[in-house]
Every structure is written in structure tokens, then in C-alpha cells.
Design a protein around this motif. Structure first.
Motif, PDB file in Angstrom:
ATOM      1  N   ARG A  41      19.300 -12.626 -11.316  1.00 14.13           N
ATOM      2  CA  ARG A  41      18.405 -11.468 -11.267  1.00 14.13           C
ATOM      3  C   ARG A  41      18.626 -10.648 -10.001  1.00 14.13           C
ATOM      4  O   ARG A  41      18.764  -9.425 -10.037  1.00 14.13           O
ATOM      5  CB  ARG A  41      16.981 -12.005 -11.324  1.00 14.13           C
ATOM      6  N   SER A  44      22.195  -8.988 -10.056  1.00 10.46           N
ATOM      7  CA  SER A  44      22.410  -7.920 -11.030  1.00 10.46           C
ATOM      8  C   SER A  44      21.521  -6.708 -10.754  1.00 10.46           C
ATOM      9  O   SER A  44      21.940  -5.568 -10.979  1.00 10.46           O
ATOM     10  CB  SER A  44      22.258  -8.435 -12.469  1.00 10.46           C
ATOM     11  N   ILE A  45      20.319  -6.927 -10.241  1.00 14.78           N
ATOM     12  CA  ILE A  45      19.463  -5.786  -9.908  1.00 14.78           C
ATOM     13  C   ILE A  45      20.019  -5.026  -8.704  1.00 14.78           C
ATOM     14  O   ILE A  45      20.125  -3.797  -8.709  1.00 14.78           O
ATOM     15  CB  ILE A  45      17.998  -6.227  -9.656  1.00 14.78           C
ATOM     16  N   TYR A  48      22.991  -3.136  -9.905  1.00 16.62           N
ATOM     17  CA  TYR A  48      22.630  -2.014 -10.785  1.00 16.62           C
ATOM     18  C   TYR A  48      22.185  -0.801  -9.979  1.00 16.62           C
ATOM     19  O   TYR A  48      22.597   0.326 -10.246  1.00 16.62           O
ATOM     20  CB  TYR A  48      21.514  -2.442 -11.738  1.00 16.62           C
ATOM     21  N   GLU A  49      21.345  -1.028  -8.995  1.00 11.44           N
ATOM     22  CA  GLU A  49      20.860   0.091  -8.178  1.00 11.44           C
ATOM     23  C   GLU A  49      22.019   0.794  -7.482  1.00 11.44           C
ATOM     24  O   GLU A  49      22.065   2.022  -7.417  1.00 11.44           O
ATOM     25  CB  GLU A  49      19.840  -0.406  -7.139  1.00 11.44           C
ATOM     26  N   GLU A  92      11.537   3.743   1.475  1.00 12.05           N
ATOM     27  CA  GLU A  92      10.953   3.784   0.133  1.00 12.05           C
ATOM     28  C   GLU A  92      10.439   5.193  -0.136  1.00 12.05           C
ATOM     29  O   GLU A  92       9.729   5.760   0.687  1.00 12.05           O
ATOM     30  CB  GLU A  92       9.792   2.788   0.017  1.00 12.05           C
ATOM     31  N   ALA A 108      12.876   7.653  -7.816  1.00 18.01           N
ATOM     32  CA  ALA A 108      11.685   7.128  -7.149  1.00 18.01           C
ATOM     33  C   ALA A 108      11.980   6.850  -5.675  1.00 18.01           C
ATOM     34  O   ALA A 108      11.074   6.627  -4.882  1.00 18.01           O
ATOM     35  CB  ALA A 108      11.188   5.861  -7.832  1.00 18.01           C
ATOM     36  N   GLY A 109      13.251   6.852  -5.335  1.00 15.20           N
ATOM     37  CA  GLY A 109      13.616   6.525  -3.953  1.00 15.20           C
ATOM     38  C   GLY A 109      13.427   5.051  -3.652  1.00 15.20           C
ATOM     39  O   GLY A 109      13.086   4.645  -2.547  1.00 15.20           O
ATOM     40  N   MET A 110      13.656   4.232  -4.680  1.00 16.05           N
ATOM     41  CA  MET A 110      13.448   2.790  -4.531  1.00 16.05           C
ATOM     42  C   MET A 110      14.739   1.988  -4.680  1.00 16.05           C
ATOM     43  O   MET A 110      14.736   0.769  -4.529  1.00 16.05           O
ATOM     44  CB  MET A 110      12.437   2.299  -5.576  1.00 16.05           C
ATOM     45  N   GLY A 111      15.829   2.657  -4.971  1.00 12.77           N
ATOM     46  CA  GLY A 111      17.086   1.947  -5.226  1.00 12.77           C
ATOM     47  C   GLY A 111      17.613   1.218  -4.001  1.00 12.77           C
ATOM     48  O   GLY A 111      17.826  -0.006  -4.035  1.00 12.77           O
ATOM     49  N   ASN A 114      15.352  -1.561  -2.944  1.00 15.08           N
ATOM     50  CA  ASN A 114      15.512  -2.728  -3.830  1.00 15.08           C
ATOM     51  C   ASN A 114      16.757  -3.528  -3.468  1.00 15.08           C
ATOM     52  O   ASN A 114      16.756  -4.765  -3.493  1.00 15.08           O
ATOM     53  CB  ASN A 114      15.629  -2.285  -5.292  1.00 15.08           C
ATOM     54  N   ARG A 117      16.036  -5.537  -0.515  1.00 18.19           N
ATOM     55  CA  ARG A 117      15.087  -6.594  -0.822  1.00 18.19           C
ATOM     56  C   ARG A 117      15.737  -7.758  -1.567  1.00 18.19           C
ATOM     57  O   ARG A 117      15.427  -8.918  -1.325  1.00 18.19           O
ATOM     58  CB  ARG A 117      13.973  -6.020  -1.697  1.00 18.19           C
ATOM     59  N   TYR A 118      16.647  -7.423  -2.483  1.00 17.43           N
ATOM     60  CA  TYR A 118      17.206  -8.470  -3.333  1.00 17.43           C
ATOM     61  C   TYR A 118      18.469  -9.116  -2.762  1.00 17.43           C
ATOM     62  O   TYR A 118      18.942 -10.111  -3.284  1.00 17.43           O
ATOM     63  CB  TYR A 118      17.477  -7.933  -4.739  1.00 17.43           C
TER      64      TYR A 118
END
Ligand SMILES: Nc1ncnc2c1ncn2[C@@H]1O[C@H](COP(=O)(O)OP(=O)(O)OP(=O)(O)O)[C@@H](O)[C@H]1O
Ligand SMILES: [Mg+2]
Lengths: 141, 109
Positions: A41, A44-45, A48-49, A92, A108-111, A114, A117-118
């Protein structure tokens, strides 16, 4: 098992339909290799971003994923416009996405947050007019 | 509760149900994809009005149990095809996101 598994993808900057395909493929491969769901998870997240950012902001690029015995290493490199202020871009909510892109649910300006974070370790190198390279490591403890 | 059971309880229309037996463990509502990417949990029912192709990738990577499209949001055939191939349960409802989430909340508690 000392041989690292290396995956390479060309990320098409024109084609929104296939955007995310590399990440989905990585997810499949990691699943076949038997990694825990949480590792899959996160990898891949984060990927993806980065992949979507290359499509939206940089006209495509290249993605390389190396699966080592102690970590998964991701390199996303593009020859797009570059990022003027990396600290700002990492915040963010910061986004330069245009309305047509926002209407698809992006912007959203979260890529980048994220991705930070991940992953356990992330580095962003960028030069205006030359491109951006992002490296991320997810450690396998 | 399985996705199939949830669909019945909420009178959802199933667009494709390749993994009908999956268990719904929670619910997440949102239309901004990277927000969903950062917050939705594995096993969530994801309620959204977004229907473009990227929804399938987000659903797959967050490993959500199903995507529930609110307010009769229309889906292109190519999106459906992709959802089927990638094993993503896709359902639609006339209700809005709030009504759907409230009902799912009641069912899961
Ligand atoms: N590869 C890239 N090349 C050029 N600019 C980039 C790249 N990646 C990110 N940026 C810049 O950094 C900003 C923030 O990126 P981030 O991924 O956090 O948000 P976003 O892509 O705008 O929206 P979201 O990811 O939430 O859909 C972008 O709006 C863009 O200006
Ligand atoms: Mg982004």
C-alpha cells in the motif's frame, strides 16, 4: 536471495487513461512476491502520486523501482518544467493544477505530502526548465 | 458485512461486482483523489461523485472494498471495463454522499 528485482516504466504524459498503470503494475508484482499488504500500500500509493504528478505537471517521465532485500527504492525522473520552490510544493494544499485537471479530482495539493508520509525517506531534486527527480525509500524491517 | 449485502441493504445498483464477497470494514467519503489516497483505509466503502478512469486506480491502490457513486453519477464504459479487470466493485445510487454515508454508518455500527 541477493538479486534485486528492478522494474522500469515509461510514464506517458499525454495519456490520462493509462495514468497510474505503472503503480498498479508495481502493486501486482509486490503482491506476487509476497510482501505484506501495508508495504504494498505504501509503495504503490507513494509511486502513484509521483506518477500522476509526472503526467499532470511534467508531460511524463520515467519510473524505476528496485526491490532490494532491505528496502524498496523508487526513482521518478522527468524533464518537465521543474519546481521553483520545493518547500512550498511540499506543503499540504499547495497546487498549481489548472481547472481542467481539478475537475478530474486532482489538485488538492496532497500528492507530495502523501509521498513523504508513505515513504521512510524522500528526496526531491529539481531544476527550473530541466526537470525533477524524486527518490523514495520504503524500508523492509 | 459483504459488499453484496451492503448493496442490497442500500438498494445500490451494481455496475460491476468482481469481488462481491469482500467485507466492508469502514467508509470514506471524498472527491479529491490525493486526499482519498492519503486517508481512505483498506476495506473502506468509498463514496464519491467522481467517475473518471483515475477513480479505478485510486480504488485499487487504497484497496477499498467498493466504490459507491452518489447522485447517479454516470460512468464511461471504458471505466467500467477497467474496474472489472482490476477487480474493483463499482456501485451507483441516486442518493447523495451524505445520505449514503449516514446509512452505511448506521449499518456498520
Ligand atoms: N514532477 C513535477 N514537475 C513539476 N512540478 C511539480 C511536479 N510534481 C509536483 N509539482 C508541483 O508541486 C505542486 C504540488 O504537488 P502535489 O502533488 O502535492 O499536488 P498536486 O499535484 O497539485 O495536487 P494533488 O496531488 O493533490 O492531486 C504541484 O501543483 C506542482 O506545481
Ligand atoms: Mg499531485
Amino acid at each position: 536471495m541477493n538479486d534485486a528485482v528492478v522494474l522500469h516504466f515509461d510514464v506517458d504524459g499525454e495519456n490520462f487513461t493509462s495514468a497510474g498503470e505503472a503503480s498498479v503494475q508495481v502493486k501486482k508484482t509486490l503482491r506476487q512476491m509476497g510482501f505484506p499488504p501495508e508495504v504494498i500500500r505504501r509503495v504503490s500509493i507513494a509511486m502513484y502520486e509521483g506518477e500522476i504528478n509526472m503526467v499532470i505537471h511534467a508531460g511524463g517521465g520515467k519510473a524505476d523501482v528496485t526491490v532490494d532485500s532491505d528496502k524498496i527504492h523508487i526513482v521518478l525522473a522527468d524533464k518537465g518544467p521543474g519546481i521553483a520552490d520545493i518547500d512550498l510544493a511540499m506543503q499540504e494544499g499547495y497546487s498549481t493544477a489548472k481547472d481542467n485537471i481539478r475537475s478530474l479530482g486532482f489538485g488538492a495539493g496532497m500528492g507530495l505530502p502523501n509521498m513523504k508520509r508513505y515513504s521512510d525517506h524522500m528526496e526531491v531534486e529539481s531544476a527550473l526548465g530541466k526537470g525533477t527527480t524524486i527518490t523514495m525509500d520504503i524500508y523492509l524491517s | 458485512m459483504t459488499v453484496e449485502a451492503l448493496a442490497k441493504q442500500l438498494s445500490l445498483t451494481a455496475l460491476c461486482l468482481p469481488e462481491a464477497d469482500r467485507t466492508v470494514e469502514g467508509c470514506y467519503c471524498g472527491d479529491l483523489l490525493s486526499w482519498v489516497m492519503g486517508r481512505a483505509k483498506s476495506g473502506d466503502a468509498w463514496v464519491t461523485i467522481m467517475t473518471n478512469i483515475n477513480v479505478v486506480a485510486v480504488a485499487s491502490l487504497t484497496d477499498c472494498a467498493c466504490v459507491i457513486l452518489a447522485e447517479d453519477a454516470q460512468v464511461e464504459p471504458q471505466v467500467l471495463e477497467k474496474a472489472q479487470v482490476q477487480g474493483i466493485n463499482l456501485l451507483v445510487s441516486q442518493k447523495d454522499s451524505f445520505a449514503l454515508c449516514a446509512e452505511i454508518g448506521a449499518l456498520l455500527s
